[in-house]
Design a protein around this motif. Sequence first.
Motif, mmCIF file in Angstrom:
data_model
loop_
_atom_site.group_PDB
_atom_site.id
_atom_site.type_symbol
_atom_site.label_atom_id
_atom_site.label_comp_id
_atom_site.label_asym_id
_atom_site.label_seq_id
_atom_site.Cartn_x
_atom_site.Cartn_y
_atom_site.Cartn_z
ATOM 1 N N PRO A 1 18.945 15.901 61.693
ATOM 2 C CA PRO A 1 18.039 15.742 62.835
ATOM 3 C C PRO A 1 17.309 14.405 62.770
ATOM 4 N N GLY A 2 16.767 13.970 63.888
ATOM 5 C CA GLY A 2 15.887 12.812 63.881
ATOM 6 C C GLY A 2 14.623 13.147 63.121
ATOM 7 N N LEU A 3 14.070 12.184 62.398
ATOM 8 C CA LEU A 3 12.912 12.467 61.547
ATOM 9 C C LEU A 3 11.728 12.996 62.343
ATOM 10 N N ARG B 1 6.264 -1.398 62.261
ATOM 11 C CA ARG B 1 5.720 -2.636 61.672
ATOM 12 C C ARG B 1 4.691 -2.331 60.585
ATOM 13 N N ARG B 2 4.270 -1.065 60.533
ATOM 14 C CA ARG B 2 3.292 -0.656 59.519
ATOM 15 C C ARG B 2 3.948 0.414 58.645
ATOM 16 N N GLN B 3 4.144 0.083 57.378
ATOM 17 C CA GLN B 3 4.893 0.938 56.470
ATOM 18 C C GLN B 3 4.051 1.343 55.250
ATOM 19 N N ALA B 4 4.149 2.598 54.869
ATOM 20 C CA ALA B 4 3.572 3.008 53.589
ATOM 21 C C ALA B 4 4.442 2.417 52.489
ATOM 22 N N PRO B 5 3.841 1.856 51.444
ATOM 23 C CA PRO B 5 4.648 1.256 50.371
ATOM 24 C C PRO B 5 5.479 2.299 49.646
ATOM 25 N N PHE B 6 6.709 1.974 49.335
ATOM 26 C CA PHE B 6 7.599 2.889 48.630
ATOM 27 C C PHE B 6 7.522 2.605 47.138
ATOM 28 N N THR B 7 7.371 3.657 46.331
ATOM 29 C CA THR B 7 7.296 3.465 44.886
ATOM 30 C C THR B 7 8.704 3.404 44.296
ATOM 31 N N THR B 8 8.809 2.862 43.120
ATOM 32 C CA THR B 8 10.116 2.559 42.531
ATOM 33 C C THR B 8 10.638 3.669 41.619
ATOM 34 N N THR B 9 10.165 4.902 41.807
ATOM 35 C CA THR B 9 10.596 5.997 40.946
ATOM 36 C C THR B 9 12.067 6.348 41.157
ATOM 37 N N ILE B 10 12.573 6.107 42.357
ATOM 38 C CA ILE B 10 13.974 6.387 42.661
ATOM 39 C C ILE B 10 14.569 5.186 43.386
ATOM 40 N N LYS B 11 15.893 5.145 43.483
ATOM 41 C CA LYS B 11 16.569 4.086 44.230
ATOM 42 C C LYS B 11 16.641 4.492 45.695
ATOM 43 N N LYS B 12 15.742 3.924 46.479
ATOM 44 C CA LYS B 12 15.608 4.329 47.879
ATOM 45 C C LYS B 12 16.921 4.198 48.648
ATOM 46 N N GLY C 1 8.719 5.555 56.124
ATOM 47 C CA GLY C 1 7.595 4.699 55.774
ATOM 48 C C GLY C 1 6.576 4.595 56.893
ATOM 49 N N ALA C 2 7.059 4.501 58.127
ATOM 50 C CA ALA C 2 6.154 4.391 59.268
ATOM 51 C C ALA C 2 5.402 5.701 59.507
ATOM 52 N N LEU C 3 6.094 6.813 59.378
ATOM 53 C CA LEU C 3 5.452 8.109 59.587
ATOM 54 C C LEU C 3 4.395 8.364 58.522
ATOM 55 N N MET D 1 19.863 4.458 47.707
ATOM 56 C CA MET D 1 20.891 5.421 47.322
ATOM 57 C C MET D 1 20.761 6.731 48.088
ATOM 58 N N TRP D 2 19.551 7.045 48.517
ATOM 59 C CA TRP D 2 19.284 8.351 49.102
ATOM 60 C C TRP D 2 18.961 8.325 50.591
ATOM 61 N N PHE D 3 18.619 7.160 51.133
ATOM 62 C CA PHE D 3 18.204 7.094 52.528
ATOM 63 C C PHE D 3 18.863 5.920 53.224
ATOM 64 N N SER D 4 19.322 6.141 54.459
ATOM 65 C CA SER D 4 19.819 5.028 55.257
ATOM 66 C C SER D 4 18.658 4.105 55.584
ATOM 67 N N GLU D 5 18.953 2.892 55.984
ATOM 68 C CA GLU D 5 17.893 1.921 56.276
ATOM 69 C C GLU D 5 16.992 2.420 57.397
ATOM 70 N N ASN D 6 17.577 2.990 58.450
ATOM 71 C CA ASN D 6 16.775 3.463 59.575
ATOM 72 C C ASN D 6 15.872 4.625 59.168
ATOM 73 N N ILE D 7 16.414 5.547 58.381
ATOM 74 C CA ILE D 7 15.611 6.689 57.946
ATOM 75 C C ILE D 7 14.489 6.225 57.028
ATOM 76 N N ALA D 8 14.781 5.292 56.129
ATOM 77 C CA ALA D 8 13.749 4.782 55.214
ATOM 78 C C ALA D 8 12.611 4.132 55.993
ATOM 79 N N VAL D 9 12.953 3.359 57.007
ATOM 80 C CA VAL D 9 11.930 2.721 57.850
ATOM 81 C C VAL D 9 11.115 3.786 58.579
ATOM 82 N N SER D 10 11.796 4.803 59.093
ATOM 83 C CA SER D 10 11.106 5.872 59.821
ATOM 84 C C SER D 10 10.147 6.643 58.907
#
Length: 460
Positions: A246-248, A167-178, A191-193, A180-189
Amino acid sequence: MNEFPRPLHAQLLTASDLAGKEAAPASAQVRTRDLKTWNFDAELQSLQEAYDASGSPITVNFRTLVPLGSGVDRATHLFHSYPAKLLLNIPLFFINCTKYSSPNDVVYDPFSGSGTVLVEALLAGRRAMGADANPLARLIAKAKTTHIASDLIAAALDKVLSEVDTRRQAPFTTTIKKDMWFSENIAVSLGALLYSIRSNTTGAVLEFLEACFSACVKRVSVSDPRLSVPVRLKGKALEKHVLGSPGLIEHFTKVVGANCARLSKMPEGCTTDVYTDARQRHQDGEVKADLIITSPPYAGAQKYIRASSLSIGWLGMAPANQLRELEKHNIGREHFYKSDYSSESASVVSSAEGVLAEIKAVNSLRAHIANTYLREMDDAAEGIVSRLRQNGHLVLVVGDNMICGHNFATSQFVKDIFSRKGLTTTLELVDDIRSRGLMTKRNKTAGTIEREHVIVFQKR
């Protein structure tokens, strides 16, 4: 809801357990290599006599001269898979020649990348300074060369993992197309980490954990792990990669443990100063270097910013969230607008004018890239020489490459630049490259760098 419940965390080794486990295998052999007192004075004397007698570059094999196997896990060198690292055998050799430096002398690398020279300087009992235009390189170099007690890292890791909450995520910057490179679950993980790392740590521990986070980013992406720049996997290769990823949290924990064990091999209390640009001039009150060892970038040879783009995107390191803005600070960059090279100025290196004209007849952009590189290297040389003390030495590692079918003698051109700044060449060696780390052939305008010139200058 937290996607990393305590039961999963409890299944993992604690940070302190993991650090001990990672340090155990073959540690005696590795530590012998880390703590060995090296001395190459006799070998240097032999090479110097051969060069003085012939006046021509002497062929040498640094892998034989410095008997360390390829990919050796020495101290913190394997901390992060930053691209095109300098062969550690080269700085290890020159730093441990008493002709060039002594304990507590200052060793400086103005193109330090992820810190290969800095690590070897500290292991040899020298002080270390570096500079690099890539903020990710600076972060990694600092993390690799700043000693932190293992128990502090273990406690910080336990705190970070216990506080991860999707529920607490570091903001992702727009330098790349997120997406395109990360699944939704990995992106959430991710950001939270990252949010938990930044919320629960500060100072050197924060830098260490962010560098470890960066070491995980590409591994959990869908980028081809065999290539330095991000290239998206497809078809069966993508399916196999996703199934084997592997899991993040588990991967991050292992990376932190392994790097904690590596960092424990660095001298207690060690740290470095890392500047933002080799072109910075020496300021009054700043210490000067006794020995400078560096491998400058090549003209369009390695896309360091693009290779770092996934981590730069997550860590928010690009000005105005634009990779192009960050690239502008890097020597050897490739991206220019046509208006930038509609009217090309004369080269600062007269010996390069002929080949630049030949390249321009084939491809005006490549000619501009090469000419800009020489101008900016000339500017960097001013800053580098200003930071070298009188009678100090500069060891320059640089190779030649092909541009548009023409041999671009980078080693000679850069040698001419430093000679014009008042440095004297005292030794020149040539070593074959046996690594793919500096492969530059991407299209018909580029070639491969197959040999490196190692040129030693003195500021007399």
